[in-house]
Design a protein around this motif. Structure first.
Motif, mmCIF file in Angstrom:
data_model
loop_
_atom_site.group_PDB
_atom_site.id
_atom_site.type_symbol
_atom_site.label_atom_id
_atom_site.label_comp_id
_atom_site.label_asym_id
_atom_site.label_seq_id
_atom_site.Cartn_x
_atom_site.Cartn_y
_atom_site.Cartn_z
ATOM 1 N N ILE A 46 -3.698 -8.979 -45.876
ATOM 2 C CA ILE A 46 -4.347 -8.607 -44.623
ATOM 3 C C ILE A 46 -3.667 -9.349 -43.484
ATOM 4 O O ILE A 46 -3.524 -10.576 -43.527
ATOM 5 N N LEU A 47 -3.241 -8.619 -42.464
ATOM 6 C CA LEU A 47 -2.614 -9.219 -41.291
ATOM 7 C C LEU A 47 -3.687 -9.631 -40.289
ATOM 8 O O LEU A 47 -4.495 -8.810 -39.849
ATOM 9 N N LYS A 204 2.910 -18.469 -38.434
ATOM 10 C CA LYS A 204 3.003 -17.087 -38.002
ATOM 11 C C LYS A 204 4.151 -16.381 -38.731
ATOM 12 O O LYS A 204 5.196 -16.981 -38.988
ATOM 13 N N LEU A 205 3.940 -15.112 -39.047
ATOM 14 C CA LEU A 205 5.020 -14.347 -39.658
ATOM 15 C C LEU A 205 6.166 -14.130 -38.672
ATOM 16 O O LEU A 205 7.337 -14.180 -39.047
ATOM 17 N N PHE A 206 5.818 -13.881 -37.408
ATOM 18 C CA PHE A 206 6.840 -13.642 -36.391
ATOM 19 C C PHE A 206 6.758 -14.721 -35.317
ATOM 20 O O PHE A 206 5.668 -15.193 -34.970
ATOM 21 N N ASN A 214 -0.332 -13.134 -28.389
ATOM 22 C CA ASN A 214 -0.123 -13.419 -29.813
ATOM 23 C C ASN A 214 1.304 -13.851 -30.083
ATOM 24 O O ASN A 214 2.243 -13.274 -29.538
ATOM 25 N N GLN A 215 1.456 -14.862 -30.886
ATOM 26 C CA GLN A 215 2.787 -15.340 -31.282
ATOM 27 C C GLN A 215 3.155 -14.838 -32.671
ATOM 28 O O GLN A 215 3.887 -15.484 -33.389
ATOM 29 N N GLY A 216 2.641 -13.685 -33.062
ATOM 30 C CA GLY A 216 2.955 -13.145 -34.374
ATOM 31 C C GLY A 216 1.710 -12.851 -35.164
ATOM 32 O O GLY A 216 0.616 -12.711 -34.620
ATOM 33 N N PHE A 217 1.858 -12.746 -36.467
ATOM 34 C CA PHE A 217 0.776 -12.409 -37.379
ATOM 35 C C PHE A 217 0.499 -13.588 -38.307
ATOM 36 O O PHE A 217 1.425 -14.225 -38.780
ATOM 37 N N ASN A 218 -0.762 -13.832 -38.600
ATOM 38 C CA ASN A 218 -1.134 -14.703 -39.717
ATOM 39 C C ASN A 218 -1.471 -13.832 -40.911
ATOM 40 O O ASN A 218 -1.856 -12.667 -40.759
ATOM 41 N N THR A 219 -1.349 -14.387 -42.106
ATOM 42 C CA THR A 219 -1.647 -13.610 -43.303
ATOM 43 C C THR A 219 -2.876 -14.158 -44.018
ATOM 44 O O THR A 219 -3.072 -15.371 -44.119
ATOM 45 N N LEU A 220 -3.706 -13.249 -44.486
ATOM 46 C CA LEU A 220 -4.825 -13.565 -45.362
ATOM 47 C C LEU A 220 -4.645 -12.734 -46.622
ATOM 48 O O LEU A 220 -4.652 -11.495 -46.555
#
Length: 229
Positions: A46-47, A204-206, A214-220
């Motif tokens: 999940i992003l 962060k992914l990106f 937003n500085q990118g995506f976190n992952t769950l």
């Protein structure tokens, strides 16, 4: 003659006792056992903290496997630490196109009324987990309750974005805006073979600023962990 028989008796007795001493006791419990040293993991990815307009679709899957060295830290061997190494594949199916066909890396979202076959980005990484473990295992049984918490570093070896519709296909490999070093915390809890797993990535992914906030995506990542001795 009596002396000869006496000498033979002494030698036979010594041989018998030495044989008894050399036979291992297979009924004795192994008090130096280790638990759960190989693992296999399947997750739903999940992003979190997505830029405005970016949504996920379909099933984003993660697969991991590896080895953890179990080091018990108490006499009953119910507490342990376990460093390890592993390999992961993760994909993220969403509506953000990554395109470098113009010579510049461009990010855009797929319009809601547009049909397409596939859009995802995927990562392949080396993992270095470190677990703090509690379990109520015994030497006699490998069916037990466990709660393992951990911290994991991952280094992305390769990443790829792929978009396909009925007119074109766009593939971008080794996206420079993707953070290669990932880290986060996780928790595993369950009984016997079935264990629930959850991981949250702090990094962060990106490293690109998509919409000014937003500085990118976190992952769950949530799923099932399977441990093998």
């Amino acid at each position: 003659m009596k002396k000869i028989f006496l000498l033979l008796f002494i030698l036979a007795s010594n041989f018998t006792f030495s044989q008894k001493d050399s036979i291992p006791n297979f009924d004795e419990d192994d008090l130096k056992y280790r638990e759960d040293q190989f693992y296999f993991l399947v997750t739903y990815n999940i992003l979190q903290n997505r830029p405005l307009g970016v949504t996920q679709n379909s099933f984003s899957v993660g697969l991991s496997t590896g080895f953890l060295r179990d080091f018990p830290i108490n006499q009953k061997r119910t507490f342990a630490i376990a460093p390890g190494i592993g390999f992961s594949y993760n994909n993220y199916k969403q509506n953000m196109i990554i395109d470098d066909s113009s010579g510049t890396l461009l990010y855009s979202t797929i319009p809601a009324n547009m049909t397409y076959d596939r859009n995802k980005f995927a990562t392949y990484s080396i993992d270095v987990p470190l677990e703090l473990r509690w379990r109520n295992s015994t030497p006699q049984s490998h069916k037990f309750y466990r709660i393992y918490s951990g911290f994991k570093f991952s280094y992305i070896l390769f990443n790829e974005s792929k978009y396909v519709d009925n007119t074109k296909a766009i593939t971008v490999s080794n996206i420079p805006d993707l953070n290669k070093l990932q880290y986060g915390v996780y928790l595993t809890a369950g009984y016997n073979s079935w264990n629930i797993y959850a991981y949250y990535g702090f990094s962060k992914l990106f490293n690109k600023n998509f919409d000014g906030t937003n500085q990118g995506f976190n992952t769950l990542n949530v799923g099932l962990m399977f441990y093998i001795l």
